[in-house]
Design an enzyme around this catalytic site. Structure first.
Site, short mmCIF file in Angstrom:
data_model
loop_
_atom_site.label_atom_id
_atom_site.label_comp_id
_atom_site.label_asym_id
_atom_site.label_seq_id
_atom_site.Cartn_x
_atom_site.Cartn_y
_atom_site.Cartn_z
N PHE A 25 16.89 13.82 10.55
CA PHE A 25 18.28 14.00 10.08
C PHE A 25 18.93 12.76 9.50
O PHE A 25 20.05 12.82 9.06
CB PHE A 25 19.19 14.47 11.23
CG PHE A 25 18.87 15.84 11.75
CD1 PHE A 25 17.91 15.99 12.74
CD2 PHE A 25 19.49 16.97 11.27
CE1 PHE A 25 17.60 17.24 13.24
CE2 PHE A 25 19.19 18.23 11.77
CZ PHE A 25 18.24 18.37 12.76
N ASP A 137 12.91 15.83 26.02
CA ASP A 137 12.21 15.40 24.82
C ASP A 137 11.61 14.00 25.00
O ASP A 137 11.70 13.16 24.11
CB ASP A 137 13.21 15.42 23.63
CG ASP A 137 12.49 15.48 22.29
OD1 ASP A 137 13.16 15.22 21.26
OD2 ASP A 137 11.27 15.73 22.28
N LYS A 139 9.13 11.39 24.74
CA LYS A 139 7.90 11.14 23.96
C LYS A 139 8.03 9.74 23.36
O LYS A 139 9.16 9.20 23.29
CB LYS A 139 7.74 12.19 22.86
CG LYS A 139 8.91 12.28 21.91
CD LYS A 139 8.75 13.44 20.95
CE LYS A 139 9.97 13.56 20.04
NZ LYS A 139 9.92 14.74 19.20
N ASN A 142 10.93 8.64 21.14
CA ASN A 142 12.30 8.55 21.68
C ASN A 142 12.46 7.40 22.64
O ASN A 142 13.42 7.36 23.41
CB ASN A 142 12.66 9.86 22.39
CG ASN A 142 12.91 10.97 21.40
OD1 ASN A 142 13.13 10.71 20.22
ND2 ASN A 142 12.85 12.20 21.86
N ASP A 155 18.01 9.09 22.21
CA ASP A 155 18.05 10.40 21.56
C ASP A 155 18.13 11.57 22.51
O ASP A 155 17.12 12.19 22.86
CB ASP A 155 16.85 10.57 20.64
CG ASP A 155 17.08 11.74 19.69
OD1 ASP A 155 16.37 11.84 18.69
OD2 ASP A 155 17.98 12.56 19.97
N THR A 172 30.18 34.04 44.39
CA THR A 172 29.46 35.30 44.36
C THR A 172 28.63 35.38 43.08
O THR A 172 29.07 34.91 42.03
CB THR A 172 30.43 36.51 44.39
OG1 THR A 172 29.64 37.67 44.08
CG2 THR A 172 31.53 36.36 43.35
N1 LIG Z 1 16.15 -0.61 17.14
C1 LIG Z 1 16.94 0.51 17.38
N2 LIG Z 1 17.99 0.38 18.21
C2 LIG Z 1 18.76 1.44 18.46
N3 LIG Z 1 18.55 2.66 17.91
C3 LIG Z 1 17.51 2.82 17.08
N4 LIG Z 1 17.32 4.07 16.54
C4 LIG Z 1 18.15 5.18 16.88
C5 LIG Z 1 17.71 5.80 18.19
C6 LIG Z 1 18.59 6.96 18.55
C7 LIG Z 1 19.41 7.06 19.64
N5 LIG Z 1 20.08 8.22 19.73
C8 LIG Z 1 19.81 9.05 18.75
N6 LIG Z 1 20.40 10.32 18.69
C9 LIG Z 1 20.15 11.19 17.69
O1 LIG Z 1 19.42 10.91 16.75
N7 LIG Z 1 20.78 12.37 17.83
C10 LIG Z 1 20.69 13.42 16.95
C11 LIG Z 1 20.28 13.26 15.63
C12 LIG Z 1 20.25 14.41 14.82
C13 LIG Z 1 20.59 15.66 15.30
C14 LIG Z 1 20.98 15.76 16.62
C15 LIG Z 1 21.34 17.11 17.16
F1 LIG Z 1 22.39 17.55 16.46
F2 LIG Z 1 20.29 17.94 17.01
F3 LIG Z 1 21.65 17.03 18.44
C16 LIG Z 1 21.04 14.68 17.45
S1 LIG Z 1 18.72 8.41 17.65
C17 LIG Z 1 16.68 1.75 16.78
BR1 LIG Z 1 15.21 1.98 15.62
#
Ligand SMILES: Nc1ncnc(NCCc2cnc(NC(=O)Nc3cccc(C(F)(F)F)c3)s2)c1Br
Length: 273
Positions: A25, A137, A139, A142, A155, A172
């Site tokens: 995305f 999720d 893996k 993530n 994520d 209930t």
């Molecule tokens: N060095 C780094 N330091 C920090 N971050 C980095 N990358 C980002 C890691 C993430 C953390 N959280 C995230 N969350 C989502 O992506 N959420 C998401 C995205 C699309 C749709 C959806 C949904 F709509 F389907 F829920 C939910 S990506 C890096 Br490389």
């Protein structure tokens, strides 16, 4: 002083420094919050894509869940903002980047490194499950690495709050629809299974049920067709732990508390995580 969580942010508050990676995305950028000089990661999501995939509710749930989580092995989501076409997630920056790239580079991890990651992830999952949250999720893609190389779960786009059965049980059941009486079709033990798959992949460099066709992988999973490749560097203690996590009956999987007491973890995990 407004903290990073409460403020209404706009893109002008940040100086975008460089791209960090591209995920589902959208892209992720390193950014600096101009007033505080706070370094963050910003994930840019296109509203059009979120809409066509009907995942807006999942994103709202991720932001809601993440706003209550504070754990050294869980990447912070400080907040979000949006403009006409995009949604921006303001995330903790993981200095040492993505674990899956590290695994690709090393092919596989030593038992000490694998056990240290697994113990840290078990502690994070114990914390999450204590808040009735399942990640669902887990893996390599993530998982990120902090400044000391500590692993961080990121994520939460697929995480859910489990029904707090006690609440529904003591009240209930009469008025609950079938799907609630059956409760969620899975519980927190899904994360224990995924952690077992991750432990195998850390040690062997490939996931345990990998197959050419999806249908073959599906069959190998449901049959728990677990075969350990002949690899002298992997101890029988590690195989014992993995075998106790990759169990079909979810209630029979090794509880995460017990994982932290397993000899392989005790002998190999770095206590500082
Ligand atoms: N060095 C780094 N330091 C920090 N971050 C980095 N990358 C980002 C890691 C993430 C953390 N959280 C995230 N969350 C989502 O992506 N959420 C998401 C995205 C699309 C749709 C959806 C949904 F709509 F389907 F829920 C939910 S990506 C890096 Br490389």
């Amino acid at each position: 002083k407004v903290s990073i969580e409460e403020k209404r942010w706009t893109l002008n508050d940040f100086e975008i420094r460089k791209p960090l990676g591209r995920g589902k995305f959208g892209h992720v950028y390193l950014a600096r919050e101009k007033k505080s000089n706070h370094i963050v990661a910003i994930k840019v999501l296109f509203k059009s894509q979120l809409k066509q995939s009907q995942v807006e509710h999942q994103l709202r749930r991720e932001v809601e869940i993440q706003s209550h989580l504070r754990h050294p092995n869980i990447l912070r989501l400080y907040g979000y903002f949006y403009d006409q076409t995009r949604v921006y997630l303001i995330l903790e920056y993981a200095n040492k980047g993505e674990l899956y790239k590290e695994l690709q580079k090393c092919k596989y991890f030593s038992e000490r490194r694998a056990a240290t990651y697994i113990a840290s992830l078990a502690r994070a999952l114990i914390y999450l499950h204590g808040k009735h949250v399942i990640h669902r999720d887990i893996k390599p893609e993530n998982l990120l690495l902090g400044v000391q190389g500590e692993v961080k779960i990121a994520d939460f786009g697929w995480s859910v709050h489990t029904f707090n059965r006690r609440r529904t049980m003591c009240g209930t059941l009469d008025y609950l629809p079938p799907e609630m009486v059956e409760s969620v079709e899975h519980d927190a033990s899904v994360d224990i299974w995924s952690l077992g798959v991750l432990c195998f992949e850390f040690l062997y460099g490939v996931p345990p049920f990998e197959a050419k066709e999806h249908s073959d992988t599906y069959r190998r999973i449901v049959e728990v067709d677990l075969k350990f490749p002949p690899k002298p560097t992997v101890s029988s203690s590690a195989k014992d732990l993995i075998s106790q996590m990759l169990v079909k009956e979810s209630s029979q999987r090794l509880p995460l508390i017990k994982l932290l007491e397993h000899p392989w973890i005790i002998q190999n995990a770095d206590p500082s995580g």
